[in-house]
Write a protein that holds these residues in place. Structure first.
Motif, PDB file in Angstrom:
ATOM      1  N   PHE A 134       0.842  -1.204   0.000  1.00 46.64           N
ATOM      2  CA  PHE A 134       0.000   0.000   0.000  1.00 46.64           C
ATOM      3  C   PHE A 134       0.876   1.253   0.000  1.00 46.64           C
ATOM      4  O   PHE A 134       0.639   2.193   0.754  1.00 46.64           O
ATOM      5  N   PHE A 172     -12.047  13.164   0.561  1.00 47.60           N
ATOM      6  CA  PHE A 172     -11.682  12.202  -0.482  1.00 47.60           C
ATOM      7  C   PHE A 172     -12.584  10.991  -0.432  1.00 47.60           C
ATOM      8  O   PHE A 172     -13.408  10.842   0.473  1.00 47.60           O
ATOM      9  N   GLY A 202     -12.557   6.538  -1.539  1.00 48.14           N
ATOM     10  CA  GLY A 202     -11.688   5.402  -1.839  1.00 48.14           C
ATOM     11  C   GLY A 202     -12.536   4.329  -2.496  1.00 48.14           C
ATOM     12  O   GLY A 202     -13.606   3.995  -1.995  1.00 48.14           O
ATOM     13  N   TYR A 251      -6.517   0.797  -6.774  1.00 53.21           N
ATOM     14  CA  TYR A 251      -7.154   1.688  -5.793  1.00 53.21           C
ATOM     15  C   TYR A 251      -7.458   3.014  -6.490  1.00 53.21           C
ATOM     16  O   TYR A 251      -6.616   3.555  -7.212  1.00 53.21           O
ATOM     17  N   ARG A 263      -8.655   6.937  -6.021  1.00 51.60           N
ATOM     18  CA  ARG A 263      -8.726   7.978  -5.001  1.00 51.60           C
ATOM     19  C   ARG A 263      -9.329   9.258  -5.604  1.00 51.60           C
ATOM     20  O   ARG A 263      -8.612  10.060  -6.192  1.00 51.60           O
ATOM     21  N   TYR A 269      -3.787  -3.997   2.663  1.00 57.16           N
ATOM     22  CA  TYR A 269      -3.589  -2.858   3.573  1.00 57.16           C
ATOM     23  C   TYR A 269      -3.137  -3.381   4.943  1.00 57.16           C
ATOM     24  O   TYR A 269      -2.203  -2.868   5.531  1.00 57.16           O
ATOM     25  N   LYS A 313     -15.569  11.920   5.041  1.00 55.61           N
ATOM     26  CA  LYS A 313     -14.224  11.397   4.745  1.00 55.61           C
ATOM     27  C   LYS A 313     -13.306  12.595   4.514  1.00 55.61           C
ATOM     28  O   LYS A 313     -12.744  12.803   3.422  1.00 55.61           O
ATOM     29  N   TYR A 332      -7.736  12.504   9.302  1.00 59.04           N
ATOM     30  CA  TYR A 332      -6.714  11.447   9.254  1.00 59.04           C
ATOM     31  C   TYR A 332      -5.402  11.867   9.904  1.00 59.04           C
ATOM     32  O   TYR A 332      -4.802  11.085  10.646  1.00 59.04           O
ATOM     33  N   SER A 389      -8.995   3.534   9.795  1.00 58.55           N
ATOM     34  CA  SER A 389      -9.252   3.498   8.361  1.00 58.55           C
ATOM     35  C   SER A 389     -10.303   2.445   7.987  1.00 58.55           C
ATOM     36  O   SER A 389     -10.378   2.030   6.833  1.00 58.55           O
ATOM     37  N   GLY A 434     -13.343  -2.153   5.262  1.00 59.70           N
ATOM     38  CA  GLY A 434     -13.275  -0.912   4.494  1.00 59.70           C
ATOM     39  C   GLY A 434     -12.753  -1.221   3.102  1.00 59.70           C
ATOM     40  O   GLY A 434     -12.332  -2.349   2.831  1.00 59.70           O
ATOM     41  N   THR A 435     -12.744  -0.220   2.254  1.00 59.92           N
ATOM     42  CA  THR A 435     -12.290  -0.443   0.878  1.00 59.92           C
ATOM     43  C   THR A 435     -10.824  -0.877   0.874  1.00 59.92           C
ATOM     44  O   THR A 435     -10.470  -1.884   0.269  1.00 59.92           O
ATOM     45  N   ALA A 436      -9.984  -0.132   1.588  1.00 60.13           N
ATOM     46  CA  ALA A 436      -8.564  -0.498   1.645  1.00 60.13           C
ATOM     47  C   ALA A 436      -8.379  -1.738   2.519  1.00 60.13           C
ATOM     48  O   ALA A 436      -7.681  -2.679   2.139  1.00 60.13           O
TER      49      ALA A 436
HETATM   50  C1  COI Z   1     -10.185   3.521   2.062  1.00 57.78           C
HETATM   51  O1  COI Z   1     -10.435   2.416   2.505  1.00 57.78           O
HETATM   52  O2  COI Z   1     -10.476   3.831   0.895  1.00 57.78           O
HETATM   53  C2  COI Z   1      -9.537   4.536   2.857  1.00 57.78           C
HETATM   54  O3  COI Z   1      -9.651   5.662   2.503  1.00 57.78           O
HETATM   55  C3  COI Z   1      -8.779   4.140   4.037  1.00 57.78           C
HETATM   56  C4  COI Z   1      -7.365   4.624   4.120  1.00 57.78           C
HETATM   57  C5  COI Z   1      -6.491   4.189   3.006  1.00 57.78           C
HETATM   58  C6  COI Z   1      -7.251   6.055   4.465  1.00 57.78           C
END
Ligand code: COI
Ligand code: PLP
Length: 381
Positions: free
Chosen positions: A48, A94, A96, A160, A162, A192, A219, A224, A257, A326-328
């Motif tokens: 990551f 942001f 993700g 990923y 963003r 992650y 978000k 963060y 996260s 979570g996504t990450a």
């Molecule tokens: C996500 O899971 O997309 C996040 O934003 C978590 C992290 C990488 C900040």
């Protein structure tokens, strides 16, 4: 007059070819970031950390709040005045998302409309122009299509995505900027945390992530940075992350996260709070658990004592399974939780059966191994 927005109206002077006339191109120096050569990527080892893909997409809205048609450009750095609101006052948030190559070779995005909606809600709270769901989807899709070679092979990670939203007009007094940048960059990622291997985390009594009626549900970029220091300390002590608590220290909120859930006697307890992010993975987990696996789901504030089997829950013992999502983070099983000086183990400290079933189902939908009966995926053609 739209004075601050106008600073982004002039050509960038970049030698990269014809100027599209868009404010986004005026903000970017296209081609000024060296893309990471795809041939240098080792898909098995990808984690990551930053990889620069070849293209980035974006659009800028002026004081009328209307975004221009998005453009996709060779990756570059942004020009921004030091007075940009995002830099001074944190007017930035942001999203993700992930694109995954499936078992059938097709590339799928997951729940894009929900990410667009969440960005729009956050934009309202932070007084920024919100990209419409159509503009959001078009920018994401065009950026992904321009970077297809960076999508890892099936089973070796994800692309990923963003999307960023930032107030880039000039402000001195703390007030909303008149110019909003919406942009999308992408990069390949692996795990992650540790995939489906258990992590150890700690609950933190000293630091809170979000105020009770604050903006933890957005978000927001500024949610963060305050976590960096406590999370760094936790990592130095061997923990993967922190489970943050509410202002009373009584209920669990979320991991820095990812959202948090536990299983006890076959029921899935999913932590809710007005000050945490409404995770799209969390919603998917609850729907799959209820609708596909027939599991009882309790979605409510979750007491730390219940997770650990303390106080009124002492007879029941700690949770049978715990995970964050979570996504990450995907669905990351939590083997143990440190609270004060004690370590509490969930079940046998291994990935629990319900955690694994939920993972299998969501992963299957994301890569086209299972039918998407929810309409969650978008195929990138
Ligand atoms: C996500 O899971 O997309 C996040 O934003 C978590 C992290 C990488 C900040
Ligand atoms: N909570 C926080 C603080 C996050 O950063 C994330 C990641 O996006 C989540 C929860 C999970 O949200 P989602 O499942 O939509 O990625």
């Amino acid at each position: 007059m739209d004075t601050h927005a106008q600073q982004y109206n002039r050509p960038s002077g970049s030698p990269s070819g014809a100027f599209s006339g868009s404010r986004f191109e005026a903000m970017m120096i296209p081609g000024s970031l060296e893309p990471t050569p795809v041939t240098s990527l080792q898909w098995e080892k990808i984690g990551f950390s930053v990889v620069v893909a070849s293209h980035m997409g974006g659009s800028v809205a002026g004081a009328d709040g209307v975004f221009e048609a998005p453009v996709v450009l060779p990756s570059g750095v942004l020009r921004m005045p030091p007075q940009a609101c995002a830099l001074n006052y944190g007017q930035a948030l942001f999203e993700g998302m992930k694109a995954r190559r499936g078992v059938d070779g097709k590339i799928r995005l997951f729940r894009m409309a929900d990410n667009a909606m969440r960005m729009s809600r956050g934009a309202g709270r932070f007084m920024m122009a919100a990209p419409s769901p159509e503009l959001y989807a078009r920018t994401v899709l065009e950026t992904v299509k321009a970077n297809l070679e960076y999508v890892p092979p099936e089973g070796k990670g994800s692309l990923y995505i963003r999307p960023l939203l930032a107030g880039v007009g000039m402000t001195l007094a703390p007030a909303a900027s008149d110019t909003t940048l919406f942009m999308v960059y992408v990069q390949p990622v692996g795990s992650y945390f540790k995939g489906l291997s258990c992590i150890a985390i700690k609950a933190d009594a000293d630091y809170h992530r979000a105020a009770a009626r604050g903006t933890g549900w957005v978000k927001a970029a500024g949610n963060y940075a305050p976590c960096f220091m406590p999370v760094k300390k936790a990592k130095a002590d061997g923990f993967a992350d922190i489970l943050f608590l509410d202002h009373e220290g009584r209920h669990v909120e979320e991991v820095g996260s990812a959202n948090f859930a536990m299983v006890k006697k076959g029921t899935l307890y999913v932590a809710d709070s007005p000050s945490i992010l409404g995770g799209i993975t969390r919603d998917s987990v609850m729907r799959v658990a209820r609708e596909a696996l027939g599991v009882k789901v309790v979605f409510a504030p979750l007491e730390l004592d219940k997770v650990l089997g303390l106080g009124a829950y002492a007879k029941q013992g700690p949770a049978d399974e715990a995970f964050c999502m979570g996504t990450a983070a995907v669905i990351s099983p939590i083997g143990s939780l440190r609270w004060k000086d004690a370590d509490f183990t969930f079940g046998k400290g291994e990935t629990g059966p319900l955690t694994a079933s939920i993972y299998e189902k969501i992963d299957g939908i994301q890569i086209g191994r299972l039918p998407d009966t929810y309409g969650w995926t978008t195929v990138v053609d």
